[in-house]
Design an enzyme around this catalytic site. Structure first.
Site, short mmCIF file in Angstrom:
data_model
loop_
_atom_site.label_atom_id
_atom_site.label_comp_id
_atom_site.label_asym_id
_atom_site.label_seq_id
_atom_site.Cartn_x
_atom_site.Cartn_y
_atom_site.Cartn_z
N ASP A 1 8.51 -6.53 8.86
CA ASP A 1 9.79 -6.65 9.56
C ASP A 1 10.03 -8.06 10.10
OD1 ASP A 1 7.61 -6.02 11.29
OD2 ASP A 1 9.02 -5.77 12.94
N ASP B 1 -6.66 -7.85 13.98
CA ASP B 1 -6.22 -9.20 14.29
C ASP B 1 -6.98 -9.77 15.48
OD1 ASP B 1 -5.09 -7.38 16.01
OD2 ASP B 1 -3.02 -7.87 15.50
N ASP C 1 0.82 -1.21 0.00
CA ASP C 1 0.00 0.00 0.00
C ASP C 1 0.86 1.26 0.00
OD1 ASP C 1 -2.32 -1.39 -0.04
OD2 ASP C 1 -2.92 -0.98 2.02
N ASP D 1 4.20 -9.56 9.04
CA ASP D 1 4.41 -8.13 8.85
C ASP D 1 5.77 -7.91 8.19
OD1 ASP D 1 1.98 -7.45 9.85
OD2 ASP D 1 2.70 -6.80 11.81
#
Length: 527
Positions: free
Chosen positions: A192, A284, A131, A190
């Site tokens: 990282d 989540d 995004d 994610d």
């Protein structure tokens, strides 16, 4: 009369003002302040006891789990399941999603780690959901994806022209792609996160063996925990979350909050729960609660850790903690009625969700830390009519603190710093929970946690590095400075007029608020 005539006018006004304030304080102290402070104290004591009992309950459960070897994931025979898969070649189709937004420092790390997962290449799809608003960065991510496609990895690079729904919106759109129809499981990392090569072999078999499982969650391992004092203190808090809270939830109710990453979902469970929703900033947790109410069970695998990065700048950490505190409170407001009326789960599980999972851990824990230990207890020093027993003021919080910190023995010498820092952060967490419960402004604020990747290593390895300048407005935090002055006043009053040594703690806590208030915490990076 002579003294009044020749007295300094400024001194006379100052004396009169001070005397007026003292008179006003004496008039309202007994009839107004004392009853209000008594009420606040009893309310905080009740909340503190609730938190204490919850911590003791979890300590007993985790002790039983470890002593008797009752961890749920150890009951499965992963090797036999793996041998059966390799023998029959009946590998399920797996989708791996990597949501990202302007992740300049870490996109290569995450894409490279996911593309290195050990799984038949024809049964694995890597979906990069970008995004990013930076067109140059989009081009770089696209080139990285093409590099892995040339190596035989099935990578799908997906972009959107908007950020509707933020991360939840990206994950939802990703599941709508036609090539996902054949996938049975979806893994989320994610930007990282860097999973080990055998991650799928250590998670997928659980789901294959038990059709009632909807989610398998791994724990986190922090690659930059030693970067600064703030990251070490974060590690202490999160280690308790994974080692105790997640393990207890998995062992007792087969439920815990999905951490949004490093987890494997059965796609049928996601769809059965209604899919991803963006009504809160904890999409989540929202999905996990809804899936649990549909009867799906969760499994936490405590011996499987995925490397990731802690926020090392205070600005990034504040935004993260606002989202993590405001979101659960807002979700509690939205779902409490639904949980109560749900007929598919037991009363015990409803109680666990409403009381333990939401009310005590997501709301009470923040309020007690701030209002009791930073506001009410210091206030009792200024009002001698209100007496607080030492067991409630010292021994109860000390027990809770030791239980929390025991999960990170390597940082036990930092216990005092951890207490002081957590008390400071409780100011923002309490504020965020109130915003979430009232659905006030900033309730849906979503700021992506800044990741630095290798930036800090490169910075420290440079021959000549100067501390970068930052805007003064970003470094000064007014609320912390106000709390510092309040606690400094209480400490000074206690040192002069008190008969105990409580001023030692108050001076330390005032110093912690002051240090954070001037932004002297965490690492400093260029704007």
């Amino acid at each position: 009369m002579r003294n009044l005539v020749f007295q300094d006018p400024g001194l006379r006004v100052s004396t009169n003002t001070t005397q007026s304030l003292n008179n006003a304080w004496e008039r309202i102290r007994v009839p107004v302040v004392v009853p209000a402070l008594h009420f606040a104290m009893y309310l905080c004591i009740a909340m503190s006891i609730m938190l204490f009992l919850e911590r003791i309950y979890m300590a007993i459960v985790i002790a039983g789990v470890k002593c008797f070897g009752k961890k749920r994931y150890t009951k499965y025979k992963l090797e036999s399941i793996r041998e059966d898969l390799e023998k029959n070649k009946n590998y399920p189709m797996v989708l791996v999603q990597i949501p990202m937004f302007n992740e300049k420092e870490v996109y290569k790390l995450s894409i490279g780690a996911v593309c290195g997962l050990s799984w038949p290449s024809d049964r694995l799809i890597v979906q990069v959901l970008d995004d990013s608003t930076n067109e140059v960065l989009r081009t770089l991510v696209d080139l990285e994806c093409r590099k892995w496609i040339e190596r035989g990895i099935n990578v799908k690079y997906e972009t959107r022209n908007n950020r509707n729904g933020y991360k939840a919106g990206a994950l939802k759109e990703g599941l709508k792609k036609q090539y996902v129809d054949d996938c049975e499981f979806v893994v989320i990392f994610d930007a990282d996160f860097q999973p080990e090569e055998d991650f799928l072999w250590r998670t997928i078999p659980y789901l294959l063996n038990n059709p009632e499982l909807g989610l398998v969650q791994a724990r986190w391992k922090f690659v930059n925990a030693d970067e600064c004092l703030m990251t070490r203190l974060q590690e202490m808090s999160l280690d308790y979350h994974f080692s105790v809270e997640q393990e207890v939830g998995s062992s007792t109710c087969s439920f815990f909050g999905f951490n949004g990453t490093a987890g494997v979902w059965r796609i049928r469970a996601v769809n059965d729960a209604g899919g991803w929703k963006d009504r809160t900033t904890v999409e989540d947790m929202d999905l996990a609660v809804r899936a649990s109410l549909k009867g799906w069970k969760f499994l936490f695998v405590g011996d499987l850790a995925v490397k990731n990065e802690l926020p090392s700048t205070f600005k990034a950490y504040r935004f993260q903690q606002h989202r993590w505190s405001c979101g659960p409170a807002n979700l509690f407001r939205k779902m409490v009625k639904e949980i109560i009326l749900c007929e598919r789960v037991t009363i015990w599980k409803k109680f666990h969700l409403i009381y333990g999972f939401f009310f005590v851990r997501k709301i009470i824990a923040h309020w007690v830390t701030f209002f009791f230990y930073c506001v009410v207890i210091p206030a009792t020093i200024l009002v001698p009519e209100v007496h607080l027993a030492k067991p409630l003021a010292i021994y109860l919080p000390a027990t809770i603190t030791i239980l929390n910190a025991a999960c990170t023995p390597r940082s036990f010498h930092l216990l005092v710093f951890w207490i002081l820092f957590e008390n400071v952060m409780s100011l923002h967490r309490s504020k965020a929970t109130i915003i979430g419960l009232l659905e006030a402004s900033r309730v849906n604020e979503w700021v992506v946690t800044e990741k630095l990747g290798n930036m800090m290593k490169q910075k420290y390895n440079a021959k000549a590095s100067k501390r970068p300048r930052s805007r003064i407005g970003e470094r000064i935090h007014v609320l912390e400075l106000l709390m510092a002055m309040y606690m400094l006043h209480c400490a000074t009053y206690n040192m002069v007029f008190g008969s105990d040594h409580f001023f030692i703690y108050l001076f330390l806590q005032a110093g912690a608020f002051f240090i954070v208030g001037i932004g002297h915490v965490g690492t400093f990076v260029p704007n």
